[in-house]
Design an enzyme around this catalytic site. Structure first.
Site: not given
Length: 263
Positions: A148, A161, A165
């Site tokens: 991401s 998160y 990533k």
């Protein structure tokens, strides 16, 4: 109908995880449009059936299987059945990921942190490791991890998160160096803001918290002034696994509409 004129991937076989909707679906569809035989997968059988039917109706060569990437038997069966169905595996796209809890990175509770790193990082590692014997049987195989843009430029309120990533970007670099002599390329896609159910759910949760980090305000900071599409993400992956990218490995391609994502 197949609207893509390129046949760069004819004769290749691809496995794409979490590919019955969103970015994964866009990737699977584009690979099939370019001539690959594609095994799609999802945790939900009804989603697999629906997506296989939809893609088959477009004249694409696809099959599907239920696969929860956290289940070792599911992962192993996915690869075994793909080889039995299509004769081998040339491409692995590891796309499955979760974001169970929003919040600043050091406010993340241990259970959410563990769950996120288990799915987003450990299972991506295991998928690549378990696919490797199959990839080694073919000539010029590819692995693509879907990270991401948050892995390059962390978003504060999806802190854990973002870190998970970032770890995928490191995994890409390490795996690429270890496999370069085997003619297996490893690259990474870092999507920006793409309108999917996943991103909409995150944006909705942020809005409920009256956060300034919602999707609308984020799109306003994109130089291209729009979110990306799943088709555009599929196009990047199709390039990375094609011979057009034969001199590219260990790289992370940010597809974020011009967002400055330098660490």
């Amino acid at each position: 109908m197949n609207s893509i004129s390129s046949n760069r991937l004819t004769g290749r076989v691809a496995v794409v995880t979490a590919s019955t909707e969103g970015i994964g679906y866009g990737i699977a569809r584009r690979l099939a449009q370019e001539g690959a035989k594609v095994m799609i997968s999802s945790r939900k059988e009804e989603n697999v059936i629906k997506s296989v039917q939809k893609l088959t109706n477009e004249g694409l060569s696809v099959s599907g299987q239920v696969c929860d990437v956290t289940n070792a038997e599911h992962r192993q069966s996915l690869f075994k059945n793909t080889k039995e169905k299509f004769g081998g595996i040339d491409i692995l796209v590891s796309n499955a990921g979760i974001n169970p809890k929003l919040g600043y990175v050091l406010e993340s509770d241990e259970s959410s942190w563990d769950e996120m790193f288990h799915v987003n990082v450990k299972c991506s590692f295991l998928l690549a490791k378990e696919a490797l014997p199959y990839l080694r049987e073919r000539k010029g195989s590819n692995i693509v991890f879907v990270s991401s843009i948050a892995g390059l430029h962390p978003y504060p309120y999806i802190g854990a998160y973002s870190v998970s990533k970032t770890a995928l970007i490191g995994l890409t670099k390490a795996a690429a160096k270890s496999l370069v002599t085997e003619n297996i390329r490893v690259n990474c896609l870092a999507p920006g803001i793409v309108k999917t159910k996943f991103s909409t759910d995150v944006s909705s949760n942020l809005n409920q918290r009256n956060s300034k980090l919602n999707m609308t305000s984020s799109v306003g900071r994109i130089p291209m002034q729009r979110s990306g599409t799943i088709e555009e993400m599929g196009a990047v992956v199709a390039f990375l696994v094609s011979d057009d990218a034969s001199y590219i490995t260990g790289e992370t391609i940010a597809a974020g509409g011009g967002i400055d994502c330098r660490l």
